[in-house]
Motif scaffolding. Structure first.
Motif, short mmCIF file in Angstrom:
data_model
loop_
_atom_site.label_atom_id
_atom_site.label_comp_id
_atom_site.label_asym_id
_atom_site.label_seq_id
_atom_site.Cartn_x
_atom_site.Cartn_y
_atom_site.Cartn_z
N ARG A 96 54.91 -28.27 45.52
CA ARG A 96 54.70 -28.04 46.96
C ARG A 96 53.93 -26.73 47.18
O ARG A 96 53.03 -26.67 48.03
N THR A 97 54.27 -25.72 46.42
CA THR A 97 53.54 -24.45 46.50
C THR A 97 52.05 -24.67 46.21
O THR A 97 51.18 -24.12 46.90
N LYS A 133 50.27 -26.51 49.11
CA LYS A 133 49.97 -25.59 50.21
C LYS A 133 48.80 -24.67 49.84
O LYS A 133 47.94 -24.38 50.66
N ARG A 134 48.78 -24.25 48.57
CA ARG A 134 47.70 -23.36 48.12
C ARG A 134 46.34 -24.05 48.24
O ARG A 134 45.34 -23.41 48.60
N ASP A 143 45.39 -23.60 51.77
CA ASP A 143 45.10 -22.19 52.03
C ASP A 143 43.69 -21.84 51.57
O ASP A 143 42.94 -21.15 52.27
N THR A 166 51.11 -34.73 53.04
CA THR A 166 50.66 -33.41 52.56
C THR A 166 50.81 -32.35 53.66
O THR A 166 51.11 -31.20 53.39
N ALA A 212 52.84 -28.78 53.55
CA ALA A 212 52.16 -27.50 53.74
C ALA A 212 52.49 -26.86 55.09
O ALA A 212 51.99 -25.77 55.39
N VAL A 221 57.94 -22.54 54.06
CA VAL A 221 56.57 -23.03 54.15
C VAL A 221 55.68 -22.10 54.96
O VAL A 221 54.47 -22.06 54.78
N THR A 222 56.28 -21.35 55.87
CA THR A 222 55.50 -20.32 56.57
C THR A 222 56.08 -18.97 56.16
O THR A 222 57.29 -18.83 56.05
#
Lengths: 494, 95
Positions: free
Chosen positions: A387-388, A391-392, A395, A437, A441, B55-56
């Motif tokens: 999950r990290t 999100k990356r 980003d 997704t 994120a 997540v934030t």
């Protein structure tokens, strides 16, 4: 005006109410009549006509007094997942049969205080676990769109909300979205639905499914309607520790339609194998529309996309197994009848076996398994690491200057109710391949109706925005909506 | 990883959901199907990656440690399947 009253957008209804062209009482009466005549859609499951009439009368007095917030007097449908004071709220589950909350969720309280009128509670998949509204204790909600003999799914989990808005049974509705539960049903029914940034809307009083993914949002007829309603739903709430203490801008004011110079990312990984031509064509058309509106189109890579669904199907069941532990037959809802000699463990086990449907049981047990000793690291922790990385990916795209990302909302148009009943659960999970997704994120995502397929069923495109920039995202969606010019409505057969 | 009947029964027990012996083979098959799907996560290089906790990037808000709510016994018990004398009632727990 009177004959078309139910077809009004939220924006039109607001303006007509303020101008004194219609009263909330008249509007409300018109919808109550339509709801009574739409039993075949099974969208509304707990009707609150008395409450609606009282709220409409109060709203009319407010409007006359010159105190008319945007939502004042607007008839709304509320997903059954929201706890509403004195009104049954059972999350589409047998285990909450008879449960009548003694409190109001923050989101519905915000709507109520803004003068919104609640027509009733809307059908949904049990505990929001499903993509077709077929896991509901109330039975299937039915899509008002119909092209042959088949009854089609309105999608899920917010299937009742989507069906009700598309069929003009309410001006707008609340939904919730854990993996796509606002955006997929919006796409299946030709309406707009936005899942805001995680933390934008308070989760307090919304029956929890997966707390790190759940977000409430509006389901409406137009992008402008969503901008208005999101503004009324959102805001900081001390009772939800993950609710963000960030000012809510005037989203409607940000709808200029001007997206010149905006950078729209097209993620190559979303071109999945076997994508139907109608979906890839729709996506290409949408890309062209944004380009014509002056946006810069840029191919981007979100390399971990493929792993979003498997990560979701670890994290969401894990959180669900923990959240749903509270349904034990002690404090509220169903309690099984015990045989002589049976004790408290039998009470828990029988209550939960009787109260939860098959899909909920399956997810609670999968969640229990991935959190159990010996598997926690292999499954749960690994999924959180993935999950990290997901999100990356986002980003990095945003850091490189991308303003919004365009994808299809769903891999297909609405399918027939019952058509997936023999498929394994994983096949149903694939419905969320483009939406999940965004929850992982924590980003805002919106589904915009963009065309019809060859059969005449609506298809949606999804735009994904930067965190907390729903205003900018809504503006891009507004430009897409204007270019797509989707105005089709389902023919009334019910 | 393959789930046998014994593991399926253990998971059902941990989840406090009664599953009859006759339903265990199907449950185990469903677990295997879903876990097979999840296995893909093993392909990802997660070396040095922190598991996501929020997540934030927000810090949970703090407030004074004082009572802000309460005295709602009637409301708390209003939906109980069995409430007696101001308490939730359950089958006998302690012998």
């Amino acid at each position: 005006m009177m004959s078309d009253m139910s077809k009004m957008t939220l924006t039109q209804a607001r303006d007509a109410l303020r101008a004194g062209e219609v009263t909330s009482a008249e509007l409300t009466e018109s919808f109550l009549g339509r709801i009574d005549a739409a039993g075949a859609l099974n969208a509304f499951v707990h009707n609150t006509p008395d409450l609606a009439r009282a709220q409409a009368a109060a709203a009319d007095r407010r409007i006359q007094a010159g105190d008319a917030p945007d939502l004042c007097g607007i008839p709304l449908g509320i997903k059954d997942l929201f706890c509403t004071e004195g009104v049954p709220s059972q999350a589409g589950s047998r285990i909450l049969e008879g449960f009548v909350p003694q409190y109001e969720s923050t989101v519905t309280r915000n709507l109520r205080e803004a003068g919104g009128v609640m027509l009733g509670k809307l059908n949904m998949d049990e505990f929001a676990m499903g993509s077709s509204n077929e896991t509901s204790v109330y039975g299937d909600a039915v899509n008002p769109w119909k092209v042959d003999d088949r009854a089609l799914t309105p999608g899920g989990s917010s299937g009742g909300s989507a069906a009700a808005v598309a069929a003009d049974l309410c001006v707008a509705a609340t939904g919730t979205d854990t993996g796509g539960s606002i955006r997929q049903p919006a796409a299946f029914t030709g309406i707009v639905g936005i899942k805001p940034t995680y933390g934008r809307c308070s989760r307090w009083g919304i029956v929890a499914f997966a707390s790190s993914l759940d977000q409430a949002g509006p389901m409406t007829k137009t992008v402008r309607d969503s901008a208005i309603m999101l503004g009324a739903m959102a805001g900081h709430d001390p009772r939800d520790s993950t609710s963000a203490d960030i000012a809510v801008p005037d989203f409607e004011e940000m709808l200029t339609g001007d997206i010149r110079g905006k950078v729209i990312g097209i993620p190559q990984e979303y071109q999945v194998d076997g994508m139907p031509k109608e979906i890839s064509d729709l996506w290409a058309n949408g890309t062209e529309m944004l380009k014509s509106a002056g946006a810069e189109i840029r191919w981007i890579s979100l390399p971990h996309t493929k792993y979003a669904l498997p990560a979701y199907y670890v994290i969401a069941p894990a959180e669900a197994s923990s959240n749903l532990a509270r349904y034990d037959g002690v404090r509220y809802g169903h309690r099984a009848t015990l045989e002589a000699g049976e004790g408290i463990v039998e009470m828990y086990e029988k209550t939960r076996a009787e109260g939860f449907g098959a899909e909920v049981q399956r997810r609670v047990m999968v969640g229990t398994y991935v959190l159990s000793a010996g598997f926690y690291d292999a499954y749960y922790n690994r999924a959180r690491k993935v999950r990290t990385l997901i999100k990356r990916d986002f980003d990095q795209a945003f850091e490189a200057g991308v303003d919004a990302i365009l994808t299809p909302a769903t891999p297909s148009a609405a399918f027939g109710l019952g058509e997936m009943s023999d498929a394994d659960p994983v096949q149903m999970y694939l419905n969320d391949v483009f939406t999940v997704t965004v929850n992982l994120a924590g980003l805002p995502g919106i589904s915009v109706p963009a065309g019809l397929n060859a059969q005449g069923l609506p298809l949606g495109l999804q735009l994904i925005g930067r965190p907390w920039e729903e205003g900018d995202l809504l503006n891009t969606a507004y430009a897409l909506e204007s270019a797509a010019g989707f105005v089709e409505k389902p023919a009334q057969w019910w | 990883m393959s789930i046998d009947l014994e593991t399926a029964a253990r998971v059902a027990k941990l989840a406090r959901i009664r599953v009859g012996d006759d339903a265990l083979p199907e449950l185990a098959a469903e677990f295997n199907n879903i876990l097979g799907f999840i296995e893909q996560l093993g392909e990802v290089d997660v070396e040095g990656v922190e598991p996501m906790t929020s997540v934030t990037p927000m810090r949970l808000k703090r407030r004074e440690d004082e009572v802000t709510d309460g005295h709602q016994q009637d409301k708390v018990l209003a939906n109980a399947p069995d409430a007696r004398e101001g308490f939730f009632a359950v089958p006998k727990v302690v012998e």
